[in-house]
Design a protein around this motif. Structure first.
Motif, PDB file in Angstrom:
ATOM      1  N   ARG A 193       0.804  -1.218   0.000  1.00  0.00           N
ATOM      2  CA  ARG A 193       0.000   0.000   0.000  1.00  0.00           C
ATOM      3  C   ARG A 193       0.840   1.273   0.000  1.00  0.00           C
ATOM      4  O   ARG A 193       0.488   2.241  -0.664  1.00  0.00           O
ATOM      5  CB  ARG A 193      -0.986   0.026   1.167  1.00  0.00           C
ATOM      6  CG  ARG A 193      -0.363   0.223   2.515  1.00  0.00           C
ATOM      7  CD  ARG A 193      -1.329   0.918   3.439  1.00  0.00           C
ATOM      8  NE  ARG A 193      -1.596   2.298   3.004  1.00  0.00           N
ATOM      9  CZ  ARG A 193      -2.410   3.107   3.627  1.00  0.00           C
ATOM     10  NH1 ARG A 193      -3.071   2.685   4.665  1.00  0.00           N
ATOM     11  NH2 ARG A 193      -2.582   4.356   3.209  1.00  0.00           N
ATOM     12  N   TRP A 194       1.959   1.286   0.739  1.00  0.00           N
ATOM     13  CA  TRP A 194       2.725   2.530   0.852  1.00  0.00           C
ATOM     14  C   TRP A 194       3.402   2.891  -0.462  1.00  0.00           C
ATOM     15  O   TRP A 194       3.699   4.052  -0.718  1.00  0.00           O
ATOM     16  CB  TRP A 194       3.740   2.435   2.006  1.00  0.00           C
ATOM     17  CG  TRP A 194       3.050   2.188   3.312  1.00  0.00           C
ATOM     18  CD1 TRP A 194       3.116   1.058   4.081  1.00  0.00           C
ATOM     19  CD2 TRP A 194       2.145   3.072   4.004  1.00  0.00           C
ATOM     20  NE1 TRP A 194       2.316   1.180   5.195  1.00  0.00           N
ATOM     21  CE2 TRP A 194       1.706   2.411   5.175  1.00  0.00           C
ATOM     22  CE3 TRP A 194       1.657   4.357   3.742  1.00  0.00           C
ATOM     23  CZ2 TRP A 194       0.809   2.991   6.081  1.00  0.00           C
ATOM     24  CZ3 TRP A 194       0.777   4.930   4.638  1.00  0.00           C
ATOM     25  CH2 TRP A 194       0.364   4.252   5.792  1.00  0.00           C
TER      26      TRP A 194
ATOM     27  N   ASP B  14      -2.268   9.501   6.650  1.00  0.00           N
ATOM     28  CA  ASP B  14      -2.878   8.217   7.046  1.00  0.00           C
ATOM     29  C   ASP B  14      -2.754   7.944   8.546  1.00  0.00           C
ATOM     30  O   ASP B  14      -3.716   7.589   9.198  1.00  0.00           O
ATOM     31  CB  ASP B  14      -2.322   7.040   6.239  1.00  0.00           C
ATOM     32  CG  ASP B  14      -3.158   5.788   6.495  1.00  0.00           C
ATOM     33  OD1 ASP B  14      -4.176   5.614   5.810  1.00  0.00           O
ATOM     34  OD2 ASP B  14      -2.823   5.004   7.418  1.00  0.00           O
ATOM     35  N   ARG B  15      -1.538   8.067   9.109  1.00  0.00           N
ATOM     36  CA  ARG B  15      -1.322   7.821  10.537  1.00  0.00           C
ATOM     37  C   ARG B  15      -1.137   9.167  11.237  1.00  0.00           C
ATOM     38  O   ARG B  15      -0.343   9.992  10.767  1.00  0.00           O
ATOM     39  CB  ARG B  15      -0.074   6.967  10.744  1.00  0.00           C
ATOM     40  CG  ARG B  15      -0.166   5.612  10.083  1.00  0.00           C
ATOM     41  CD  ARG B  15       1.157   4.876  10.175  1.00  0.00           C
ATOM     42  NE  ARG B  15       1.043   3.504   9.706  1.00  0.00           N
ATOM     43  CZ  ARG B  15       2.066   2.676   9.554  1.00  0.00           C
ATOM     44  NH1 ARG B  15       3.294   3.075   9.842  1.00  0.00           N
ATOM     45  NH2 ARG B  15       1.876   1.437   9.134  1.00  0.00           N
TER      46      ARG B  15
ATOM     47  N   ASP C 114       0.972   2.902  16.530  1.00  0.00           N
ATOM     48  CA  ASP C 114       0.236   3.533  15.428  1.00  0.00           C
ATOM     49  C   ASP C 114      -1.161   3.870  15.936  1.00  0.00           C
ATOM     50  O   ASP C 114      -1.950   2.978  16.250  1.00  0.00           O
ATOM     51  CB  ASP C 114       0.180   2.546  14.252  1.00  0.00           C
ATOM     52  CG  ASP C 114      -0.539   3.108  13.031  1.00  0.00           C
ATOM     53  OD1 ASP C 114      -1.237   4.135  13.153  1.00  0.00           O
ATOM     54  OD2 ASP C 114      -0.405   2.494  11.956  1.00  0.00           O
TER      55      ASP C 114
ATOM     56  N   TRP D 284       2.926  -4.120  12.676  1.00  0.00           N
ATOM     57  CA  TRP D 284       1.998  -4.832  11.790  1.00  0.00           C
ATOM     58  C   TRP D 284       2.657  -6.083  11.200  1.00  0.00           C
ATOM     59  O   TRP D 284       2.370  -6.479  10.074  1.00  0.00           O
ATOM     60  CB  TRP D 284       1.523  -3.905  10.662  1.00  0.00           C
ATOM     61  CG  TRP D 284       0.925  -2.630  11.125  1.00  0.00           C
ATOM     62  CD1 TRP D 284       1.575  -1.476  11.420  1.00  0.00           C
ATOM     63  CD2 TRP D 284      -0.465  -2.363  11.374  1.00  0.00           C
ATOM     64  NE1 TRP D 284       0.677  -0.517  11.831  1.00  0.00           N
ATOM     65  CE2 TRP D 284      -0.577  -1.028  11.801  1.00  0.00           C
ATOM     66  CE3 TRP D 284      -1.634  -3.135  11.253  1.00  0.00           C
ATOM     67  CZ2 TRP D 284      -1.793  -0.434  12.123  1.00  0.00           C
ATOM     68  CZ3 TRP D 284      -2.843  -2.538  11.566  1.00  0.00           C
ATOM     69  CH2 TRP D 284      -2.910  -1.205  11.993  1.00  0.00           C
TER      70      TRP D 284
ATOM     71  N   TYR E 298      -5.398  -6.186   9.201  1.00  0.00           N
ATOM     72  CA  TYR E 298      -4.461  -5.905   8.108  1.00  0.00           C
ATOM     73  C   TYR E 298      -4.276  -7.173   7.274  1.00  0.00           C
ATOM     74  O   TYR E 298      -4.020  -8.251   7.829  1.00  0.00           O
ATOM     75  CB  TYR E 298      -3.144  -5.448   8.757  1.00  0.00           C
ATOM     76  CG  TYR E 298      -2.000  -5.145   7.835  1.00  0.00           C
ATOM     77  CD1 TYR E 298      -2.177  -4.386   6.679  1.00  0.00           C
ATOM     78  CD2 TYR E 298      -0.718  -5.603   8.120  1.00  0.00           C
ATOM     79  CE1 TYR E 298      -1.114  -4.098   5.850  1.00  0.00           C
ATOM     80  CE2 TYR E 298       0.360  -5.311   7.308  1.00  0.00           C
ATOM     81  CZ  TYR E 298       0.146  -4.558   6.171  1.00  0.00           C
ATOM     82  OH  TYR E 298       1.202  -4.273   5.357  1.00  0.00           O
TER      83      TYR E 298
ATOM     84  N   GLN F 162      -7.626  -5.628   5.928  1.00  0.00           N
ATOM     85  CA  GLN F 162      -7.600  -4.222   5.554  1.00  0.00           C
ATOM     86  C   GLN F 162      -6.506  -3.990   4.540  1.00  0.00           C
ATOM     87  O   GLN F 162      -5.415  -4.561   4.661  1.00  0.00           O
ATOM     88  CB  GLN F 162      -7.342  -3.344   6.787  1.00  0.00           C
ATOM     89  CG  GLN F 162      -7.215  -1.877   6.439  1.00  0.00           C
ATOM     90  CD  GLN F 162      -6.991  -0.972   7.631  1.00  0.00           C
ATOM     91  OE1 GLN F 162      -7.438   0.157   7.622  1.00  0.00           O
ATOM     92  NE2 GLN F 162      -6.311  -1.432   8.644  1.00  0.00           N
TER      93      GLN F 162
HETATM   94  C1  GAL Z   1      -2.011   1.524   9.173  1.00  0.00           C
HETATM   95  C2  GAL Z   1      -2.848   1.782   7.972  1.00  0.00           C
HETATM   96  C3  GAL Z   1      -3.373   0.483   7.451  1.00  0.00           C
HETATM   97  C4  GAL Z   1      -2.232  -0.490   7.199  1.00  0.00           C
HETATM   98  C5  GAL Z   1      -1.259  -0.548   8.352  1.00  0.00           C
HETATM   99  C6  GAL Z   1      -0.006  -1.322   8.043  1.00  0.00           C
HETATM  100  O1  GAL Z   1      -1.566   2.705   9.723  1.00  0.00           O
HETATM  101  O2  GAL Z   1      -3.906   2.662   8.249  1.00  0.00           O
HETATM  102  O3  GAL Z   1      -4.118   0.707   6.289  1.00  0.00           O
HETATM  103  O4  GAL Z   1      -1.595  -0.138   6.014  1.00  0.00           O
HETATM  104  O5  GAL Z   1      -0.912   0.739   8.790  1.00  0.00           O
HETATM  105  O6  GAL Z   1       0.782  -0.672   7.101  1.00  0.00           O
END
Ligand code: GAL
Length: 365
Positions: A47-48, A121-122, A175, A215, A245, A275
């Motif tokens: 995702r990143w 996002d965070r 997080d 994560w 996740y 997620q």
């Molecule tokens: C969170 C994010 C999730 C997921 C997770 C791990 O902060 O909102 O969507 O990507 O990190 O990277």
């Protein structure tokens, strides 16, 4: 003397030449509307990479120059990158942190240099120097994680005589998103716990106990293996897993498969959400293994960030922000919160493929 004069002239020439090269370099870097610094936590999660690309491409289209950095999930790397970007004179910093509370010094330095900070996002925590937060509504995402189990496990039909059995996983304790995901999911599941139709045999329910640092899917897999051997050796069958996740969904499913789930009569694979809608999870959903995921379209998050950066740098004031929901411990951070979508087998075509989030080819179709 003549020699000294000559040396002086040569040095001046060299200095001027170096200055020209340097300012030429700077010029090239700062061409257009200015330099924007973007820092993402890691390149090792799908995702990143999508996030980084969406922000970079969007800003470049508007004429900005982007310095995009990935921090390898290493806090000292991230602090160094931010220090460097401040030195380079970025006009805005967009930061998706590793540990939301670890960057206070960098944020103070950025503020001293009058660089606006967007928490991406965070939420960046415990700092008064965060100007904006762009994310999804993390509590709602958590509710959706709960919804997935309510639907997938048919909790409305469950009885206390024959309760549904689950184990719970949460995200990284450093997080802040993990808090929203957990609270949303637990609020959605609470009535079923209260009625006694939903049970957690390990008793591991507190966020502090069920968290997964960074994560890390391998860590979650190990915890799942331990839970299975400690609490499920008799006749108890695990029916579902709360997963925050996708990589954790896949690794915990692996742990279940290793002890016969999905291949032994009476032991179907547990219902697992997730997620991020990563490719491997969508494939797993289509194969009937992972039950669902929550899609947070990184393209929308990127586009919202690009608009925000452009608004700030055009000297305008961003409007339509949520000014109540996100307190980072030092201030309420004005936030832009997007909507997420639950994806099951039934809407992969409509919400994932038709929108171009993943192509059929990426999904091996
Ligand atoms: C969170 C994010 C999730 C997921 C997770 C791990 O902060 O909102 O969507 O990507 O990190 O990277």
């Amino acid at each position: 003397m003549k020699y000294l004069q000559k040396m002086f002239a040569v040095s001046v020439f060299l200095l001027v030449a170096a200055g020209m090269v340097f300012s030429g370099g700077q010029k090239a870097q700062d061409s257009g509307k200015g330099l924007v610094g973007v820092v993402m936590p890691t390149r090792s999660e799908e995702r990143w990479i999508k996030d980084g690309n969406a922000v970079k491409e969007g800003l470049e289209k508007l004429g900005y120059t982007v310095d995009l950095q990935y921090s390898d999930d290493d806090i000292p790397t991230q602090t160094r990158q931010i220090d460097d970007l401040i030195t380079k004179g970025v006009k805005v910093l967009v930061i998706a942190s590793i540990d939301g509370s670890a960057l206070s010094n960098q944020l103070a330095n950025a503020k001293a240099a009058k660089i606006p900070i967007i928490s991406y996002d965070r939420l960046l925590m415990q700092s008064p120097n965060v100007d904006y937060y762009v994310s999804f509504d993390n509590y709602k995402v958590g509710v959706q994680m709960g919804d997935i189990l309510v639907t997938g496990l048919k909790l409305d039909q469950a009885t206390a005589a024959n309760p549904v059995i689950v184990e719970l996983f949460a995200g990284s304790p450093d997080d802040n998103n993990s808090v929203g995901f957990y609270n949303g999911a637990m609020d959605r599941l609470k009535p079923y716990f209260d009625k006694g139709v939903l049970k957690v045999p390990s008793g591991q329910i507190d966020r502090a106990v069920i968290g997964t640092l960074r994560w890390d899917a391998a860590e979650a897999q190990k915890r799942m293996e331990n839970l299975l051997s400690a609490y499920y050796s008799g006749n108890v069958v695990l029916n579902g897993i709360l997963s925050p996740y996708d990589p954790i969904s896949l690794s915990t499913l692996e742990a279940c498969k290793a002890v016969g789930y999905g291949s032994t009569p009476g032991k179907p694979l547990p219902v697992v959400g997730g997620q991020d809608c990563i490719v491997a999870s969508v494939k797993s959903i289509l194969a009937g293994e992972q039950y669902a995921t929550v899609l947070k379209d990184t393209r929308s998050l990127g586009a919202a960030t690009v608009t925000l950066v452009d608004t700030i740098l055009s000297g305008k004031t961003p409007t339509g922000l949520d000014t109540t929901s996100y307190n980072n411990g030092a201030k309420i951070v004005p936030s832009l919160l997007l909507d997420s979508v639950i994806v099951t087998k039934d809407n992969v075509q409509k919400d994932v493929i038709d929108t171009g989030y993943h192509t059929r080819a990426e999904l091996g179709l």
